[in-house]
Design an enzyme around this catalytic site. Structure first.
Site, PDB file in Angstrom:
ATOM      1  N   GLY A 168      -3.384   9.782   0.940  1.00  0.00           N
ATOM      2  CA  GLY A 168      -3.348   9.580   2.227  1.00  0.00           C
ATOM      3  C   GLY A 168      -4.485  10.150   2.981  1.00  0.00           C
ATOM      4  N   GLU A 173      -4.588  14.416   0.781  1.00  0.00           N
ATOM      5  CA  GLU A 173      -6.084  14.319   0.438  1.00  0.00           C
ATOM      6  C   GLU A 173      -7.096  14.196   1.501  1.00  0.00           C
ATOM      7  OE1 GLU A 173      -7.010  11.238  -1.872  1.00  0.00           O
ATOM      8  OE2 GLU A 173      -6.165   9.743  -0.563  1.00  0.00           O
ATOM      9  N   THR A 187       0.923  -1.243  -0.057  1.00  0.00           N
ATOM     10  CA  THR A 187      -0.079   0.099  -0.002  1.00  0.00           C
ATOM     11  C   THR A 187       1.013   1.220   0.052  1.00  0.00           C
ATOM     12  OG1 THR A 187      -1.629   1.328   1.246  1.00  0.00           O
ATOM     13  CG2 THR A 187      -0.283   0.002   2.523  1.00  0.00           C
ATOM     14  N   VAL A 188       0.624   2.108  -0.919  1.00  0.00           N
ATOM     15  CA  VAL A 188       1.198   3.431  -0.799  1.00  0.00           C
ATOM     16  C   VAL A 188       1.063   4.135   0.227  1.00  0.00           C
ATOM     17  CG1 VAL A 188       1.368   3.600  -3.654  1.00  0.00           C
ATOM     18  CG2 VAL A 188      -0.521   4.852  -2.112  1.00  0.00           C
ATOM     19  N   ASP A 189      -0.031   3.909   0.819  1.00  0.00           N
ATOM     20  CA  ASP A 189      -0.208   4.790   2.282  1.00  0.00           C
ATOM     21  C   ASP A 189       0.288   4.411   3.388  1.00  0.00           C
ATOM     22  OD1 ASP A 189      -2.490   5.961   0.837  1.00  0.00           O
ATOM     23  OD2 ASP A 189      -4.036   4.370   1.332  1.00  0.00           O
TER      24      ASP A 189
END
Length: 419
Positions: A191, A247, A142-144
């Protein structure tokens, strides 16, 4: 030992390195050909399993599989489709087991984030109840960077490198023009609930006056007056202001600055663009000329600027997932364990899915400056190793080259299933 087949699928938003994990899984399965026969991939994630839309990965050459390591996106197709609870939607889970039985699949590798960890755990639990011998392993992605237990999530390091680089480059542009043109630049990054990617933007500078001058995290309640004051101070002192905003920036009552009013397939609130919203506030309150940008898919697809650390870790968790499965470690996830910051050292350890599913890791408060608008030295020490090293894809005619797969479909054996 008896030979059985494996199933691999990708889930959720893809990353620059999710295919490196696929490469790790597939190459490890091929090394254990005495125990693992064919590897089937779900076309478009878990939907491929439900609809028996399977890809025969054995048809792909070793060269094509190696190329996955430097290919962004989801090579086999991903999806945003969350399986419901077992009690009220048991038919979906039973369908998965039926498909696995029909194709002699005994190993289930699900590559995704928190929702995927939950699905993987539920599939493991139901297969046990139904008496079907299935080993389910979650491959983290996950990029988060919000998965618990693991020090960091594969996919994050490359996004962090891209955002820090883009922030630094854009800041030079704004600094060049601010005397007669743009005064404020706002960069929106992903995010929803955790500000890890926004924090990475702060790596672009590390000294008095160096951009970004302002980082806005979901973990810190948005105060319009305080933000405008900081923007104005930056413009007056340095001539311009660079803002990195997550975001998921929200007010004290939990309302998102850019709530679009609906939800996605996972039940998450759809956000309508915090960068233009914030830029509009700056124009209204301060009158400054501005530009804004939304990194969006660019940040998670930028394989040309991937972190070597991230690529290595993504491949390692894929490879280790197979080793865990063959060792009989059911309902587990290979997690990254940081050994030291300097020199940076890490290893992979097994983590129980019950401690991963439906949990989020937020930015610790001591990672965020006291004023709420930047990162602390301890956060910088955490982030810095994750963006280290370059791992460029091969280039041809000036453009990166990526894997080209056959994606041969497997013949269906069961009746059609409606989602």
């Amino acid at each position: 030992m008896a030979q059985h087949n494996a199933f691999y699928a990708q889930s959720g938003g893809v990353t620059a390195v999710i295919n490196a994990s696929a490469c790790g899984v597939i190459e490890a399965c091929r090394r254990h050909g005495d125990r693992i026969g064919k590897v089937y991939a779900g076309h478009n994630g878990i939907i491929g399993a439900l609809t028996e839309d399977l890809i025969d990965v054995s048809q792909e050459s070793d060269e094509a599989i190696r190329a996955l390591r430097h290919t962004p996106g989801g090579a086999f197709g991903s999806c945003r489709y969350k399986l419901k609870d077992i009690e009220s939607h048991r038919a979906q889970y039973e369908r998965l087991i039926e498909v696995f039985k029909a194709h002699d699949i005994r190993y289930f590798f699900y590559n995704g984030g928190g929702d995927s960890a939950d699905t993987c755990l539920k599939v493991s639990q139901l297969s046990e109840k139904m008496g079907y011998p299935l080993t389910a392993i979650h491959v983290p992605k996950t990029v988060d960077n919000d998965l618990p237990i693991t020090d960091n999530s594969p996919g994050f390091g490359s996004v962090a490198k891209y955002i820090a680089t883009s922030t630094r480059e854009a800041a030079l542009d704004i600094a060049s023009m601010c005397a007669t043109s743009t005064k404020v630049f706002v960069l929106e990054v992903m995010g929803r609930h955790a500000g890890w990617i926004a924090a990475a933007g702060a790596l672009a500078g590390n000294g008095e006056g160096e951009p970004p001058h302002l980082v806005i995290f979901p973990e810190v309640a948005f105060d319009r007056g305080a933000v405008m004051k900081r923007v104005e101070e930056s413009v007056k002192r340095y001539g311009y202001c660079v803002v990195v905003v997550s975001e998921g920036a929200r007010y004290a009552d939990g309302t998102f600055l850019a709530d679009a009013g609906n939800t996605d397939a996972f039940g998450h609130r759809q956000l309508g663009g915090v960068a233009p919203t914030l830029a509009g506030m700056i124009k209204q309150d301060l009158g400054y000329k501005y530009h804004w940008a939304v990194a969006d898919y660019l940040q998670r697809a930028a394989r040309h600027l991937a972190s070597k650390t991230d690529v290595d870790q993504a491949y390692a968790v894929g490879r280790e997932a197979v080793e865990l499965a063959l060792a009989g470690k059911n309902a587990m996830m290979p997690a990254i364990k940081r050994v030291s910051d300097d020199p940076y050292e890490w290893r992979v350890e097994a983590a129980p899915l019950a401690e991963v599913a439906n949990k989020e890791k937020f930015m610790p408060r001591d990672f965020i400056r006291e004023d709420g608008f930047g990162i602390t030295p301890v956060c910088r020490r955490y982030l810095a190793p994750l963006i280290q090293g370059e791992d460029f894809p091969p280039f041809e005619n000036g453009l990166p080259m990526f894997a080209s797969l056959k994606l041969a479909k497997v013949e269906r054996k069961l009746p059609t299933f409606e989602l």
